[in-house]
Design a protein around this motif. Structure first.
Motif, PDB file in Angstrom:
ATOM      1  N   PRO A  35       0.994  -0.886  -0.386  1.00  0.00           N
ATOM      2  CA  PRO A  35      -0.267   0.492   0.491  1.00  0.00           C
ATOM      3  C   PRO A  35       0.789   1.566   0.135  1.00  0.00           C
ATOM      4  CG  PRO A  35      -0.926  -1.029   1.660  1.00  0.00           C
ATOM      5  CD  PRO A  35       0.854  -1.955   1.113  1.00  0.00           C
ATOM      6  N   SER A  36       0.448   2.072  -0.794  1.00  0.00           N
ATOM      7  CA  SER A  36       1.305   3.021  -0.964  1.00  0.00           C
ATOM      8  C   SER A  36       1.055   4.348   0.352  1.00  0.00           C
ATOM      9  CB  SER A  36       0.872   4.217  -2.413  1.00  0.00           C
ATOM     10  OG  SER A  36      -0.179   4.783  -1.913  1.00  0.00           O
ATOM     11  N   ALA A  37       2.526   4.744   0.638  1.00  0.00           N
ATOM     12  CA  ALA A  37       2.252   6.132   1.924  1.00  0.00           C
ATOM     13  C   ALA A  37       1.097   7.322   1.966  1.00  0.00           C
ATOM     14  CB  ALA A  37       3.493   6.338   2.289  1.00  0.00           C
ATOM     15  N   THR A  38       0.126   7.249   3.155  1.00  0.00           N
ATOM     16  CA  THR A  38      -0.701   8.348   3.210  1.00  0.00           C
ATOM     17  C   THR A  38      -0.042   9.408   3.398  1.00  0.00           C
ATOM     18  OG1 THR A  38      -1.906   7.212   4.356  1.00  0.00           O
ATOM     19  CG2 THR A  38      -2.337   9.646   4.298  1.00  0.00           C
ATOM     20  N   PRO A  39      -0.299   9.883   1.885  1.00  0.00           N
ATOM     21  CA  PRO A  39       0.730  11.669   1.328  1.00  0.00           C
ATOM     22  C   PRO A  39       0.507  12.403   2.674  1.00  0.00           C
ATOM     23  CG  PRO A  39      -1.330  11.184   0.343  1.00  0.00           C
ATOM     24  CD  PRO A  39      -1.031  10.112   1.096  1.00  0.00           C
ATOM     25  N   ASP A  40       1.420  13.076   2.873  1.00  0.00           N
ATOM     26  CA  ASP A  40       1.571  14.545   3.713  1.00  0.00           C
ATOM     27  C   ASP A  40       0.773  15.891   3.260  1.00  0.00           C
ATOM     28  OD1 ASP A  40       1.838  16.374   5.826  1.00  0.00           O
ATOM     29  OD2 ASP A  40       4.093  16.401   5.409  1.00  0.00           O
ATOM     30  N   PRO A  41      -0.455  15.769   4.026  1.00  0.00           N
ATOM     31  CA  PRO A  41      -1.403  17.075   3.502  1.00  0.00           C
ATOM     32  C   PRO A  41      -0.672  18.327   3.481  1.00  0.00           C
ATOM     33  CG  PRO A  41      -2.175  15.998   5.775  1.00  0.00           C
ATOM     34  CD  PRO A  41      -1.107  15.280   5.017  1.00  0.00           C
ATOM     35  N   MET A  42       0.381  18.465   3.820  1.00  0.00           N
ATOM     36  CA  MET A  42       0.876  19.847   4.463  1.00  0.00           C
ATOM     37  C   MET A  42       2.021  19.716   2.768  1.00  0.00           C
ATOM     38  SD  MET A  42      -0.865  21.340   6.796  1.00  0.00           S
ATOM     39  CE  MET A  42       0.584  23.118   6.520  1.00  0.00           C
ATOM     40  N   THR A  43       2.394  18.595   2.418  1.00  0.00           N
ATOM     41  CA  THR A  43       3.121  19.142   1.389  1.00  0.00           C
ATOM     42  C   THR A  43       3.185  20.055  -0.099  1.00  0.00           C
ATOM     43  OG1 THR A  43       3.797  16.537   1.527  1.00  0.00           O
ATOM     44  CG2 THR A  43       4.397  17.695  -0.300  1.00  0.00           C
ATOM     45  N   GLU A  44       1.953  19.549   0.075  1.00  0.00           N
ATOM     46  CA  GLU A  44       1.180  20.585  -1.513  1.00  0.00           C
ATOM     47  C   GLU A  44       1.162  22.420  -1.110  1.00  0.00           C
ATOM     48  OE1 GLU A  44      -2.611  21.131  -4.306  1.00  0.00           O
ATOM     49  OE2 GLU A  44      -2.140  20.052  -3.109  1.00  0.00           O
ATOM     50  N   ILE A  45       0.853  22.534   0.866  1.00  0.00           N
ATOM     51  CA  ILE A  45       0.432  23.523   0.941  1.00  0.00           C
ATOM     52  C   ILE A  45       2.117  24.463   1.182  1.00  0.00           C
ATOM     53  CG2 ILE A  45       0.249  24.926   3.291  1.00  0.00           C
ATOM     54  CD1 ILE A  45      -2.180  24.666   1.979  1.00  0.00           C
ATOM     55  N   CYS A  46       3.504  23.487   1.942  1.00  0.00           N
ATOM     56  CA  CYS A  46       4.662  23.905   2.030  1.00  0.00           C
ATOM     57  C   CYS A  46       5.466  24.028   0.669  1.00  0.00           C
ATOM     58  CB  CYS A  46       5.443  23.138   2.488  1.00  0.00           C
ATOM     59  SG  CYS A  46       4.683  23.309   4.475  1.00  0.00           S
ATOM     60  N   ALA A  47       4.990  23.848  -0.278  1.00  0.00           N
ATOM     61  CA  ALA A  47       4.862  23.820  -1.721  1.00  0.00           C
ATOM     62  C   ALA A  47       4.562  25.162  -3.011  1.00  0.00           C
ATOM     63  CB  ALA A  47       5.060  22.408  -2.757  1.00  0.00           C
ATOM     64  N   ASP A  48       3.712  25.536  -1.944  1.00  0.00           N
ATOM     65  CA  ASP A  48       2.489  26.685  -2.791  1.00  0.00           C
ATOM     66  C   ASP A  48       3.870  28.537  -2.681  1.00  0.00           C
ATOM     67  OD1 ASP A  48       0.693  29.007  -2.691  1.00  0.00           O
ATOM     68  OD2 ASP A  48      -0.768  27.795  -2.842  1.00  0.00           O
ATOM     69  N   PRO A  49       3.644  28.474  -4.123  1.00  0.00           N
ATOM     70  CA  PRO A  49       4.652  29.559  -4.070  1.00  0.00           C
ATOM     71  C   PRO A  49       4.191  30.842  -3.080  1.00  0.00           C
ATOM     72  CG  PRO A  49       3.355  29.156  -6.436  1.00  0.00           C
ATOM     73  CD  PRO A  49       2.985  28.025  -4.583  1.00  0.00           C
ATOM     74  N   PHE A  50       3.040  31.082  -2.288  1.00  0.00           N
ATOM     75  CA  PHE A  50       2.479  32.120  -1.403  1.00  0.00           C
ATOM     76  C   PHE A  50       3.525  31.877  -0.211  1.00  0.00           C
ATOM     77  CE2 PHE A  50      -0.527  34.304   1.407  1.00  0.00           C
ATOM     78  CZ  PHE A  50       0.033  35.188   1.222  1.00  0.00           C
ATOM     79  N   VAL A  51       3.941  30.604  -0.011  1.00  0.00           N
ATOM     80  CA  VAL A  51       4.549  30.120   1.160  1.00  0.00           C
ATOM     81  C   VAL A  51       5.999  30.237   0.755  1.00  0.00           C
ATOM     82  CG1 VAL A  51       4.435  28.507   3.078  1.00  0.00           C
ATOM     83  CG2 VAL A  51       2.889  28.362   1.877  1.00  0.00           C
TER      84      VAL A  51
END
Length: 290
Positions: A35-51
């Motif tokens: 089973p694939s590891a549960t994706p970290d929900p904050m990864t996409e947020i931290c990669a946002d250009p606004f951050v």
């Protein structure tokens, strides 16, 4: 057995062996899909250009945005952050650093412009808390705005701005039920825990003026931030002659209404000399303590 029957039996045997061989190869030669590891929900947020950056560790994530981020953009970013934070096991905080913070000591970090923890139960509640924080941040002279366990605090950049900051911030929705006001300084020069139901604005301004009159003193109006809240004023680092002057000032009849309901608002004044520490107690307006 005739030739036809023997041929059919042989063919069946070959088919069975082939099937068994295939099954054995599958179980022995390959593993079940992992089973694939549960994706970290904050990864996409931290990669946002606004951050600008994410500070992570110990079950906490601090999402840092640019110090010149516009309020409208911050509020537009809020729903996505709330969604990710709600799915994350971390305690998530949104932080905006101060773009023009006064650095009093190179070894002491200036407070951020503001911080808001994503702890609300709904997206709308989080956006409301964020919006209320932005209103306070718009008041000149404010920085370090944060709410902990429902109690807001603000750092005031200079003593000259303290009166105006208190008057304007105490009327905002975020500080309506009280809050802590701390002067940005290398020591505790002035801190006021404001409980609107207990202390009048007149008394608060008197306390601020005492801090202004005695800049070497430590002036603290202390109170709990929940439960029964009975403020008490502590003024220390005074000279013995200064204690007498401040005592006379606080006992003046005009301050008898320092407590909203007329209860005694107590003070303790302290001085240090060759004989040690001397303390004097009393009440605002000399209201009987009971």
């Amino acid at each position: 057995m005739n030739l036809a029957l023997r041929s059919a039996a042989a063919a069946a045997s070959v088919a069975i062996v082939a099937l068994l061989g295939t099954g054995c190869a599958t179980s022995a030669g390959s593993s079940s899909p992992t089973p694939s590891a549960t994706p970290d929900p904050m990864t996409e947020i931290c990669a946002d250009p606004f951050v600008v950056t994410c500070e992570r560790g110990g079950g906490f994530t601090v999402v840092v945005i640019a110090d010149d981020a516009e309020d409208e953009s911050v509020l537009e970013f809020a729903p996505a952050l709330f969604t990710a934070a709600s799915a994350s096991p971390d305690t998530v905080t949104l932080r905006r650093p101060a773009d023009d913070a006064t650095t009093l000591d190179p070894e002491v970090s200036a407070p951020p412009r503001w911080e808001v923890s994503v702890e609300a139960e709904t997206d709308a509640a989080f956006e409301a808390a964020l919006s209320e924080t932005l209103v306070v941040a718009a008041v000149p002279g404010t920085t370090g705005i944060v709410t902990i366990d429902g109690w807001p605090s603000v750092t005031v950049e200079t003593l000259d701005e303290f009166d105006d900051v208190f008057s304007r911030v105490s009327s905002t929705e975020l500080f309506r039920d009280g809050g802590t006001y701390t002067l940005q300084s290398l020591d505790e020069q002035l801190r006021i825990v404001h409980v609107p139901t207990r202390t009048t604005d007149e008394a608060i301004h008197e306390i601020i003026d005492i801090a202004r009159s005695y800049p070497d003193a430590e002036v603290l109006l202390e109170a709990t931030t929940s439960g029964p809240q009975y403020p008490k004023l502590y003024v220390s680092r005074l000279g013995s002659d200064q204690v007498e002057a401040v005592e006379a000032r606080l006992r003046a009849p005009r301050l008898a209404s320092a407590d909203v309901d007329g209860f005694p608002l107590e003070f303790v004044l302290s001085s240090l000399d060759e004989q040690g520490t001397t303390s004097v107690s009393g009440t605002f307006g000399d209201v009987p303590a009971g």
